[in-house]
Scaffold this motif. Structure first.
Motif, PDB file in Angstrom:
ATOM      1  N   ALA A 241     -38.166  -3.220 -74.941  1.00 25.63           N
ATOM      2  CA  ALA A 241     -37.241  -2.155 -74.543  1.00 25.63           C
ATOM      3  C   ALA A 241     -37.748  -0.807 -75.051  1.00 25.63           C
ATOM      4  CB  ALA A 241     -35.845  -2.429 -75.089  1.00 25.63           C
ATOM      5  N   ALA A 242     -38.090   0.078 -74.128  1.00 23.37           N
ATOM      6  CA  ALA A 242     -38.663   1.377 -74.520  1.00 23.37           C
ATOM      7  C   ALA A 242     -37.644   2.281 -75.184  1.00 23.37           C
ATOM      8  CB  ALA A 242     -39.254   2.061 -73.292  1.00 23.37           C
ATOM      9  N   ASN A 243     -36.350   2.039 -74.967  1.00 18.77           N
ATOM     10  CA  ASN A 243     -35.338   2.927 -75.557  1.00 18.77           C
ATOM     11  C   ASN A 243     -34.842   2.427 -76.920  1.00 18.77           C
ATOM     12  OD1 ASN A 243     -33.939   0.731 -74.581  1.00 18.77           O
ATOM     13  ND2 ASN A 243     -32.152   1.927 -73.894  1.00 18.77           N
ATOM     14  N   VAL A 244     -35.584   1.463 -77.502  1.00 18.00           N
ATOM     15  CA  VAL A 244     -35.306   1.008 -78.866  1.00 18.00           C
ATOM     16  C   VAL A 244     -36.543   1.296 -79.713  1.00 18.00           C
ATOM     17  CG1 VAL A 244     -34.789  -0.956 -80.350  1.00 18.00           C
ATOM     18  CG2 VAL A 244     -33.772  -0.832 -78.053  1.00 18.00           C
ATOM     19  N   VAL A 245     -36.340   2.034 -80.795  1.00 18.52           N
ATOM     20  CA  VAL A 245     -37.453   2.290 -81.704  1.00 18.52           C
ATOM     21  C   VAL A 245     -37.881   0.956 -82.328  1.00 18.52           C
ATOM     22  CG1 VAL A 245     -38.177   3.441 -83.827  1.00 18.52           C
ATOM     23  CG2 VAL A 245     -36.695   4.632 -82.197  1.00 18.52           C
ATOM     24  N   GLN A 246     -39.155   0.655 -82.213  1.00 15.39           N
ATOM     25  CA  GLN A 246     -39.645  -0.658 -82.656  1.00 15.39           C
ATOM     26  C   GLN A 246     -39.687  -0.737 -84.180  1.00 15.39           C
ATOM     27  OE1 GLN A 246     -41.090   1.279 -80.418  1.00 15.39           O
ATOM     28  NE2 GLN A 246     -41.587   0.123 -78.563  1.00 15.39           N
ATOM     29  N   ALA A 247     -38.993  -1.715 -84.699  1.00 12.59           N
ATOM     30  CA  ALA A 247     -38.918  -1.895 -86.150  1.00 12.59           C
ATOM     31  C   ALA A 247     -40.046  -2.774 -86.685  1.00 12.59           C
ATOM     32  CB  ALA A 247     -37.570  -2.498 -86.536  1.00 12.59           C
TER      33      ALA A 247
END
Length: 451
Positions: A241-247
């Motif tokens: 998901a591009a609209n979630v900052v990758q943790a």
């Protein structure tokens, strides 16, 4: 006379090992899962009269021994295949037996069984001439990245061995007595998840860190020695998901260098780049996980000179018209398409492959030869190799390799001073270093599949 007898023994018994090589080709298995291959090879050696020793925590490794007394001669073998290289035999275009399945794209079905043939004909020769000498065949798992020989060294498998001989299928004759150090590591970055548009200031992107890490590596390439290489793969982007900052994000990195000293220096530089990327993104990076590591080859000129003499006596390969026609099909698939060449008649010694045979060279004087089994121009680790793995030229190369290795061993036995010289050369080249100090794989670590 000796070489004639070895050739006659190979001719007499070669069908046993050709059949075993074909069976192993038909059941390709990747590192540390070579159960069917292991069972076939082990039964073959047991049936031929070898005693078998198994190793702790290594259920696809064994040592087959025959003969008595000194010297103790080591013959190395491998049986593992590569992922994704399934291919129908003898087809000159990509045509997998099973999509995505493993295949013998490095010829280890030939490598392992050629070593077995060498061990057997060498033992039969010693027996016929009432000569002392112990032959040990080492069936080594997981050469393809799994560093099976490292685990075998840690378990004392090579203790007491006077020298080791090995071979590898190839497109040409060669001697490998050099080889690069290599380490495969996983780097894992941890950030903070957030809505990429709603509250982006709350997020810290692990994927940003990984990308900056890769950019840093691209810049350091200008400032490495010509013998150093870095390869990488992004193994986990942290989500779709591009609209979630990758943790979370992860990459796998392979570093190759001329020797262990240069490798360890480059590992430190790469670690600094990773930490710098984490600082720039306010993320965290774990200590890198070492998945596998090969040492550099400890050169042994004494063994290499004996190997070179024996290879030269067998050149060039002699092919029938039918075998030439078969090879011509695959020449057209390789890098020398339509050249009409069947083999390279030079002895190549400029190879810089990475292999865990190098690790054995730290504890026992070791040499590896290369013998043609595939059409010239055939790229390693490819469907082309798998396709040619049961062919008459492949069998011919395997049988010749067994003879050359047996002759190398007998030449060393005939000149016992050479054995002592090879040991002294190893000691001199180590210059006080020990394998325990140099090896990057912990001694108490258990074998771990890497694919």
């Amino acid at each position: 006379m000796m070489r004639k007898e070895i050739a006659e023994l190979s001719e007499q018994y070669k069908k046993i090992f050709e059949d075993c090589a074909d069976r192993i080709w038909e059941t390709p298995e990747i590192n540390f899962t070579e159960h069917k291959s292991h069972a076939a090879a082990k039964k073959c050696m047991e049936d031929l009269g070898f005693s078998i020793r198994l190793l702790e925590d290594m259920d696809t490794a064994f040592i087959a021994s025959a003969g008595h007394g000194s010297p103790i001669i080591g013959i190395l073998g491998e049986l593992d295949a590569l992922p994704g290289l399934s291919q129908k035999a003898d087809t000159d275009h990509p045509d997998p037996e099973e999509n995505g399945a493993p295949g013998h794209g490095c010829g280890h079905n030939l490598l392992g069984c050629g070593g077995m043939e060498c061990a057997y004909i060498l033992w039969k020769y010693l027996e016929a001439h009432h000569l002392e000498g112990t032959v040990k065949y080492f069936s080594c798992p997981a050469e393809e990245g799994g560093v099976g020989k490292v685990y075998m060294i840690h378990r004392g498998a090579f203790d007491g061995v006077d020298f080791c001989v090995n071979w590898h299928p190839s497109t040409s004759f060669g001697i490998t007595h050099q080889g690069k150090s290599i380490v495969l590591q996983n780097y894992r970055f941890h950030g903070i998840a957030a809505h990429a548009a709603g509250m982006p200031e709350m997020g810290r992107s692990a994927l940003d860190a990984l990308e900056l890490f890769n950019i840093g590596i691209q810049f350091v390439r200008e400032h490495m020695t010509k013998d150093t290489y870095i390869h990488y793969a992004i193994t986990d982007t942290g989500g779709r998901a591009a609209n979630v900052v990758q943790a979370y994000a992860e990459g796998q990195y392979v570093i190759r260098a001329k020797d262990n000293t240069e490798l360890k220096a480059m590992m430190k530089r790469v670690d600094k780049i990773a930490r710098g990327a984490a600082m720039m993104t306010e993320t965290e990076v774990e200590e890198p996980e070492i998945v596998s590591a090969f040492s550099s080859f400890v050169d042994n000129i004494v063994l290499a000179d004996i190997a070179r003499e024996n290879i030269r006596e067998c050149m060039p390969m002699q092919y029938t018209d039918e075998e030439k026609a078969y090879l011509e099909k695959f020449i057209a698939c390789g890098s020398k398409a339509g050249s009409g060449e069947f083999l390279d008649e030079e002895i190549h010694e400029d190879r810089a492959a990475s292999t865990d045979v190098s690790d054995v060279s730290w504890v026992v004087p070791t040499v590896m030869i290369n013998v043609p089994t595939w059409a010239i121009g055939t790229p390693g680790h490819s469907w082309n190799v798998t396709a040619q793995g049961k062919s008459a030229p492949a069998h011919k190369g395997m049988n010749l390799a067994a003879q050359i290795m047996a002759n190398i061993a007998l030449d060393m036995m005939d000149q016992p001073e050479k054995i002592e010289q090879a040991k002294e050369e190893l000691k001199k080249n180590l210059n006080g270093r020990t394998y325990e100090e140099e090896c990057l794989i912990a001694k108490d670590r258990k074998p771990v599949p890497i694919y």
